[in-house]
Design an enzyme around this catalytic site. Structure first.
Site, PDB file in Angstrom:
ATOM      1  N   GLU A 116       0.825  -1.219   0.000  1.00 22.67           N
ATOM      2  CA  GLU A 116       0.000   0.000   0.000  1.00 22.67           C
ATOM      3  C   GLU A 116       0.853   1.261   0.000  1.00 22.67           C
ATOM      4  O   GLU A 116       1.734   1.426   0.866  1.00 22.67           O
ATOM      5  CB  GLU A 116      -0.917  -0.016   1.233  1.00 22.67           C
ATOM      6  CG  GLU A 116      -1.914   1.128   1.241  1.00 22.67           C
ATOM      7  CD  GLU A 116      -2.836   1.106   2.476  1.00 22.67           C
ATOM      8  OE1 GLU A 116      -2.895   0.073   3.166  1.00 22.67           O
ATOM      9  OE2 GLU A 116      -3.478   2.131   2.731  1.00 22.67           O
ATOM     10  N   LYS A 296      -7.155  -0.744  11.675  1.00 21.44           N
ATOM     11  CA  LYS A 296      -6.543  -1.135  10.387  1.00 21.44           C
ATOM     12  C   LYS A 296      -5.298  -0.281  10.158  1.00 21.44           C
ATOM     13  O   LYS A 296      -4.245  -0.765   9.730  1.00 21.44           O
ATOM     14  CB  LYS A 296      -7.554  -0.958   9.245  1.00 21.44           C
ATOM     15  CG  LYS A 296      -7.084  -1.498   7.897  1.00 21.44           C
ATOM     16  CD  LYS A 296      -6.222  -0.543   7.098  1.00 21.44           C
ATOM     17  CE  LYS A 296      -5.818  -1.137   5.762  1.00 21.44           C
ATOM     18  NZ  LYS A 296      -4.888  -0.292   5.008  1.00 21.44           N
ATOM     19  N   ASP A 312       4.660 -14.418  11.897  1.00 21.98           N
ATOM     20  CA  ASP A 312       3.295 -14.854  11.554  1.00 21.98           C
ATOM     21  C   ASP A 312       2.324 -13.695  11.813  1.00 21.98           C
ATOM     22  O   ASP A 312       1.887 -13.479  12.943  1.00 21.98           O
ATOM     23  CB  ASP A 312       2.956 -16.074  12.425  1.00 21.98           C
ATOM     24  CG  ASP A 312       1.601 -16.685  12.084  1.00 21.98           C
ATOM     25  OD1 ASP A 312       0.745 -15.987  11.505  1.00 21.98           O
ATOM     26  OD2 ASP A 312       1.411 -17.866  12.416  1.00 21.98           O
ATOM     27  N   HIS A 410      -2.354  10.932   0.869  1.00 23.79           N
ATOM     28  CA  HIS A 410      -2.482   9.561   0.371  1.00 23.79           C
ATOM     29  C   HIS A 410      -2.576   9.549  -1.154  1.00 23.79           C
ATOM     30  O   HIS A 410      -1.890   8.788  -1.818  1.00 23.79           O
ATOM     31  CB  HIS A 410      -3.721   8.916   0.989  1.00 23.79           C
ATOM     32  CG  HIS A 410      -3.880   7.469   0.634  1.00 23.79           C
ATOM     33  ND1 HIS A 410      -3.130   6.486   1.229  1.00 23.79           N
ATOM     34  CD2 HIS A 410      -4.675   6.851  -0.262  1.00 23.79           C
ATOM     35  CE1 HIS A 410      -3.462   5.313   0.728  1.00 23.79           C
ATOM     36  NE2 HIS A 410      -4.410   5.516  -0.182  1.00 23.79           N
TER      37      HIS A 410
HETATM   38  P1  NDP Z   1       9.709 -23.441  15.599  1.00 21.57           P
HETATM   39  O1  NDP Z   1       9.147 -24.696  16.111  1.00 21.57           O
HETATM   40  O2  NDP Z   1      10.010 -23.318  14.139  1.00 21.57           O
HETATM   41  O3  NDP Z   1      11.055 -23.053  16.353  1.00 21.57           O
HETATM   42  C1  NDP Z   1      11.160 -23.023  17.736  1.00 21.57           C
HETATM   43  C2  NDP Z   1      12.415 -23.777  18.075  1.00 21.57           C
HETATM   44  O4  NDP Z   1      13.570 -22.939  17.859  1.00 21.57           O
HETATM   45  C3  NDP Z   1      12.505 -24.113  19.530  1.00 21.57           C
HETATM   46  O5  NDP Z   1      11.716 -25.234  19.848  1.00 21.57           O
HETATM   47  C4  NDP Z   1      13.983 -24.353  19.699  1.00 21.57           C
HETATM   48  O6  NDP Z   1      14.265 -25.690  19.315  1.00 21.57           O
HETATM   49  C5  NDP Z   1      14.617 -23.451  18.662  1.00 21.57           C
HETATM   50  N1  NDP Z   1      15.361 -22.331  19.276  1.00 21.57           N
HETATM   51  C6  NDP Z   1      16.630 -21.978  18.954  1.00 21.57           C
HETATM   52  N2  NDP Z   1      17.022 -20.932  19.678  1.00 21.57           N
HETATM   53  C7  NDP Z   1      16.013 -20.622  20.514  1.00 21.57           C
HETATM   54  C8  NDP Z   1      15.831 -19.607  21.506  1.00 21.57           C
HETATM   55  N3  NDP Z   1      16.805 -18.738  21.802  1.00 21.57           N
HETATM   56  N4  NDP Z   1      14.643 -19.530  22.126  1.00 21.57           N
HETATM   57  C9  NDP Z   1      13.639 -20.377  21.840  1.00 21.57           C
HETATM   58  N5  NDP Z   1      13.751 -21.354  20.914  1.00 21.57           N
HETATM   59  C10 NDP Z   1      14.933 -21.491  20.248  1.00 21.57           C
HETATM   60  O7  NDP Z   1       8.814 -22.178  15.925  1.00 21.57           O
HETATM   61  P2  NDP Z   1       7.828 -21.787  17.067  1.00 21.57           P
HETATM   62  O8  NDP Z   1       7.601 -22.819  18.111  1.00 21.57           O
HETATM   63  O9  NDP Z   1       8.301 -20.442  17.507  1.00 21.57           O
HETATM   64  O10 NDP Z   1       6.465 -21.650  16.253  1.00 21.57           O
HETATM   65  C11 NDP Z   1       6.308 -20.605  15.324  1.00 21.57           C
HETATM   66  C12 NDP Z   1       5.731 -21.143  14.048  1.00 21.57           C
HETATM   67  O11 NDP Z   1       4.506 -21.828  14.327  1.00 21.57           O
HETATM   68  C13 NDP Z   1       5.372 -20.065  13.081  1.00 21.57           C
HETATM   69  O12 NDP Z   1       5.823 -20.477  11.809  1.00 21.57           O
HETATM   70  C14 NDP Z   1       3.870 -20.023  13.103  1.00 21.57           C
HETATM   71  O13 NDP Z   1       3.355 -19.578  11.868  1.00 21.57           O
HETATM   72  C15 NDP Z   1       3.516 -21.449  13.372  1.00 21.57           C
HETATM   73  N6  NDP Z   1       2.232 -21.778  13.959  1.00 21.57           N
HETATM   74  C16 NDP Z   1       1.360 -20.823  14.456  1.00 21.57           C
HETATM   75  C17 NDP Z   1       0.163 -21.187  14.997  1.00 21.57           C
HETATM   76  C18 NDP Z   1      -0.695 -20.120  15.583  1.00 21.57           C
HETATM   77  O14 NDP Z   1      -0.267 -18.993  15.725  1.00 21.57           O
HETATM   78  N7  NDP Z   1      -1.944 -20.421  15.950  1.00 21.57           N
HETATM   79  C19 NDP Z   1      -0.244 -22.595  15.078  1.00 21.57           C
HETATM   80  C20 NDP Z   1       0.748 -23.518  14.577  1.00 21.57           C
HETATM   81  C21 NDP Z   1       1.931 -23.107  14.034  1.00 21.57           C
HETATM   82  P3  NDP Z   1      15.453 -26.502  20.043  1.00 21.57           P
HETATM   83  O15 NDP Z   1      15.233 -26.339  21.514  1.00 21.57           O
HETATM   84  O16 NDP Z   1      15.277 -27.877  19.567  1.00 21.57           O
HETATM   85  O17 NDP Z   1      16.731 -25.825  19.598  1.00 21.57           O
END
Ligand code: NDP
Length: 432
Positions: A116, A296, A312, A410
């Protein structure tokens, strides 16, 4: 209270026609009759090129249309295919950088991906006004996400007493297997619950510190884990297990104080503009139609940064709008009040669950570069920048609305779009 009618819904065929709604089956997009089947078995197993060829053929696309669907920018085909299912290409948005932002005394460049016109200009202008009062002061809560585990009670029980007695055990069980999260200082912190009498359902909330991640997957995993314990604790069947996007324990706040003189212009006195901005806020407070458009405008500042950093934006949109309606009426997300000295104070506090790890934040090259542009913030700093930009955007829009009106600025910026559109319409190449 209105309770939903739980009678089975009428069969679609038996429903009366809705004359106010357009019958889309009679709409002929782009003046072409399309007789297609969307049933394409094994589509997801094809390569990107094969998928593109199949849909182009089914939909009768021209070579030019097919070319544009199958384009890749900085996101190559391999990544697009990993991020989503059934990918055929990528969709490009302009990426711009908003200027003038001072947040907690530090200058910052704000990347924004949006289609936009006037959004970046408005954000930069709002930030310039705020800069006159020292910029934005921002803060966040801890990154606490909340997951819901729904239980259907199969017999009556004193669930409050039982759950209170097992609380610590449930938190410890939620954290089992989350060694890396615990090592980072995160993990489940608290459990509480409420009862939905209409459904004879207890809903357990697990509050989890997800550190630098947005945390949806972390939370969902922990909810599913905790749910396995529940039938041994309460007489119940398991319902849904998923995070809530109303992340009211993960909030970000921005404030600014702008001297009335910053609004002085040849046509308007700053003090009058402050009065009118306050009235514009009150209009949104009392009028849901105005509140919706007001919010908005705030999302105009918030969404583009979420997109630019690979976050997200649907999750944040859902959380912010739900928060706006928390007292039962949809309200403006930001407040604007005149101070005793006649200056303008603005404040925006919204749920802001964003991550700088997880999702695609580390995988999308443009998201990575955008975060780098902002000095590689942690999740809390990113959330603060986002909420400051939402406030700047609102300020800029309200200032224009409270003085010369929104269209002058705008439309002068949008004019280039309209000119291009006219050229496009008259170009013989685009006549199909
Ligand atoms: P991910 O599962 O992709 O990543 C999170 C992982 O990153 C952690 O489990 C951890 O894994 C790793 N990690 C590395 N460094 C860190 C840190 N400093 N702090 C925390 N974690 C770290 O993502 P999210 O759990 O954040 O979920 C986000 C995704 O889920 C987005 O893509 C979203 O679109 C989607 N989603 C959203 C929904 C909703 O909003 N309703 C529903 C379902 C999905 P490890 O400990 O193994 O290193």
């Amino acid at each position: 209270m209105n309770t939903p009618d739980l009678k089975p819904l009428a069969n679609h065929k038996n429903q009366a026609p809705t004359p106010d709604r357009a019958d889309t089956s009679e709409q002929n997009m782009d003046n072409r009759e399309l007789h297609i089947s969307s049933r394409i078995p094994g589509f997801y197993e094809l390569s990107i090129g094969e998928r593109l060829a199949v849909v182009s053929s089914v939909a009768g696309l021209t070579d030019s249309e097919r070319f544009h669907l199958g384009q890749f920018g900085s996101l190559n085909g391999e990544l697009a295919d990993v991020f989503i299912e059934n990918a055929v290409g990528t969709f490009s948005l302009p990426l711009g950088v908003a200027t003038n932002f001072v947040i907690n005394g530090r200058d910052i460049l704000v990347p924004m991906a949006v289609e936009e016109s006037s959004v970046l200009a408005a954000a930069s202008h709002g930030a310039k006004l705020a800069r006159a009062g020292g910029g934005f002061k921002t803060s966040t809560t801890l990154p606490i996400m909340t997951g819901q585990v729904q239980l259907f009670l199969t017999s009556t029980c004193d669930f409050d007493t039982i759950l209170n007695a097992r609380k610590d055990e449930l938190i410890a069980f939620a954290n089992r297997g989350q060694d890396s999260l615990l090592a980072r200082g995160g993990g489940a912190r608290e459990i509480d619950w409420h009862y939905i009498p209409e459904m004879h359902s207890v809903v357990i909330h697990i509050h989890i510190d997800t550190r630098e991640a947005m945390g949806a997957n972390i939370v969902n995993t922990m909810c599913e884990r905790v749910s396995t314990l529940m039938p041994g604790i309460l007489p119940c069947e398991i319902g849904l297990r998923i995070l809530t996007n109303l992340t009211e324990k993960r909030m970000a706040k921005a404030e600014c104080l702008i001297p009335a003189s910053a609004f002085d212009s040849p046509d308007y006195k700053g003090t009058d503009v402050v009065d009118r901005i306050e009235k514009a806020y009150l209009f949104a407070y009392y009028d849901v139609h105005r509140a919706t458009t007001n919010n908005k405008g705030i999302m105009n500042g918030i969404d583009p940064i979420l997109i630019a950093t690979g976050n997200d934006w649907r999750a944040i949109e859902a959380g912010c709008h739900s928060w706006a309606a928390r007292d039962g009426k949809y309200r403006p997300l930001a407040t604007w009040r005149k101070t005793l000295h006649g200056d303008l104070h603005g404040s925006l506090e919204v749920p802001m669950a964003v991550g700088v790890v997880g999702g695609v934040t580390k995988l999308h090259p443009t998201a990575r570069a955008s975060l780098r542009l902002m000095g590689n913030p942690d999740a809390s700093t990113l959330a603060q920048t986002i909420v400051a930009t939402g406030l700047a955007q609102n300020l800029s829009a309200l200032r224009a609305l409270a003085s010369e009106g929104i269209q002058r600025g705008h439309m002068s910026l949008h004019q280039k779009n309209l000119t291009l559109l006219q050229q496009h319409a008259t170009s013989p190449r685009n006549s199909n």
